[in-house]
Write a protein that holds these residues in place. Structure first.
Motif, mmCIF file in Angstrom:
data_model
loop_
_atom_site.group_PDB
_atom_site.id
_atom_site.type_symbol
_atom_site.label_atom_id
_atom_site.label_comp_id
_atom_site.label_asym_id
_atom_site.label_seq_id
_atom_site.Cartn_x
_atom_site.Cartn_y
_atom_site.Cartn_z
ATOM 1 N N ASP A 21 0.831 -1.207 0.000
ATOM 2 C CA ASP A 21 0.000 0.000 0.000
ATOM 3 C C ASP A 21 0.868 1.260 0.000
ATOM 4 O OD1 ASP A 21 -1.860 -1.981 0.362
ATOM 5 O OD2 ASP A 21 -2.713 -1.143 2.208
ATOM 6 N N ASP A 22 0.333 2.334 -0.570
ATOM 7 C CA ASP A 22 1.009 3.630 -0.486
ATOM 8 C C ASP A 22 1.099 4.114 0.957
ATOM 9 O OD1 ASP A 22 1.014 3.483 -3.233
ATOM 10 O OD2 ASP A 22 -0.572 4.967 -3.516
ATOM 11 N N THR A 23 0.146 3.688 1.777
ATOM 12 C CA THR A 23 0.127 4.039 3.188
ATOM 13 C C THR A 23 0.490 2.826 4.038
ATOM 14 O OG1 THR A 23 -1.285 4.718 5.037
ATOM 15 C CG2 THR A 23 -2.362 3.643 3.202
ATOM 16 N N LEU A 24 1.072 3.092 5.193
ATOM 17 C CA LEU A 24 1.501 2.027 6.098
ATOM 18 C C LEU A 24 0.387 1.580 7.046
ATOM 19 C CD1 LEU A 24 4.829 3.824 6.931
ATOM 20 C CD2 LEU A 24 4.711 1.604 5.769
ATOM 21 N N ALA A 25 -0.772 2.194 6.976
ATOM 22 C CA ALA A 25 -1.800 2.009 7.997
ATOM 23 C C ALA A 25 -2.359 0.591 8.064
ATOM 24 C CB ALA A 25 -2.938 3.005 7.771
ATOM 25 N N ARG A 26 -2.601 -0.034 6.930
ATOM 26 C CA ARG A 26 -3.292 -1.324 6.944
ATOM 27 C C ARG A 26 -2.441 -2.451 7.522
ATOM 28 N NH1 ARG A 26 -3.552 -5.702 3.450
ATOM 29 N NH2 ARG A 26 -2.272 -4.611 1.909
#
Length: 307
Positions: free
Chosen positions: A98-103
């Motif tokens: 993911d582009d974001t680390l959140a998941r």
């Protein structure tokens, strides 16, 4: 390996047009002799059934894109693994989807004031400190996001092969050159690897074309479904057309196989992401060259034999 809602369509529909405006010159990442007719990587498929690729490692059994997922794929007997490469704020290449680390990490707990927690906004040291396994299972708590270098070292140790995806290259100008440099530094651009152990793919047609321009000997794949009319243009710079399995039919597979890629060998088709028996059997019947799966054992069992 899923596209963001608009990204898959844009890659397929706009990719062809984007090719026309790419600069004619590129900077070489590493010395390479120009590809010649009949030279270049061997066909990945050397048997009468599709190659099975472990998607982000054996990601149904271990946290995706971690060394644990790579090791699980190895333990299950899978030679080919797929991963995703992005770049940190301080220019290090890391393996994360993911582009974001959140998941897939505890970044929200560790850095609550840094939403939306994009990979490109964190340093390699900050990312290295995140838990990338606890979200999946308590058994994997403490697993880390590996750097590309760490990942290459592990699959080298396991004697595995790599289907490497350049993820969101529009966010990381120059990532093609940097990835090729890392591959070269870790021994992955020698003849043995280039001839049968490495494929670089992307949803971005310009990115795939850039990889081919910098290292024409490296096997490449385009993630998407160009129209049949566009396929001859894609065949100038990619060795594989790798679409989602949804809607894939015999006519499209045959159209891909009717063309030769930049190394004067028939185009291959790897499809994704397939996790059930019936779909695996249907796709094998269409003659696809590879099936990418989160649960590769299910695909292998459906098709019979080992990889």
């Amino acid at each position: 390996m899923y596209a963001r809602p608009a990204a898959a369509a844009a890659a397929a529909i706009l990719g062809f047009g984007a090719l026309i405006i790419l600069p004619a010159t590129t900077t070489q990442a590493a010395p390479a002799a120009p590809a010649t007719k009949g030279s270049g990587p061997a066909r990945t498929v050397a048997h009468d059934r599709p190659t099975v690729v472990a998607h982000r490692g054996a990601s149904a059994q271990a946290p995706e894109n971690t060394l644990a997922a790579v090791d699980k794929a190895h333990a299950l007997g899978f030679t080919w693994v797929e991963n995703d490469v992005q770049r940190t704020k301080d220019g290090k290449l890391v393996v994360v989807h993911d582009d974001t680390l959140a998941r897939t990490t505890d970044v929200e707990q560790r850095y609550p004031d840094r939403a939306p927690w994009n990979v490109k906004d964190f340093t390699a040291a900050e990312i290295a400190g995140l838990d990338a396994g606890g979200w999946f299972s308590p058994a994997y708590e403490g697993a880390r996001i590996p750097t590309l270098k760490q990942y290459l070292q592990r699959i080298t140790h396991n004697r595995q092969n790599l289907l490497l995806e350049l993820k969101s290259p529009d966010l990381y100008p120059g990532i093609e050159k940097e990835t090729l440099r890392e591959l070269r530094n870790d021994g992955w651009l020698d003849r043995r690897h280039v001839d049968g152990r490495l494929i670089i793919q992307s949803f971005s047609a310009p990115s795939v074309r850039e990889v081919h321009a910098q290292r024409p000997d490296v096997k490449t794949g385009f993630l998407g479904t160009p129209s049949v009319a566009q396929l001859p243009e894609y065949a100038k710079f990619t060795d594989q057309i790798n679409p989602s399995h949804t809607g894939l039919d015999q006519a499209y597979v045959s159209a891909v196989h009717s063309l030769k890629g930049p190394h004067d060998k028939p185009l291959e088709l790897f499809t994704w992401t397939v996790d059930d028996k019936d779909t695996s059997v249907r796709l094998a019947g269409l003659g696809v060259d590879g099936i990418i799966s989160n649960n590769p054992s299910v695909v292998r069992d459906a098709l019979g034999g080992r990889d």
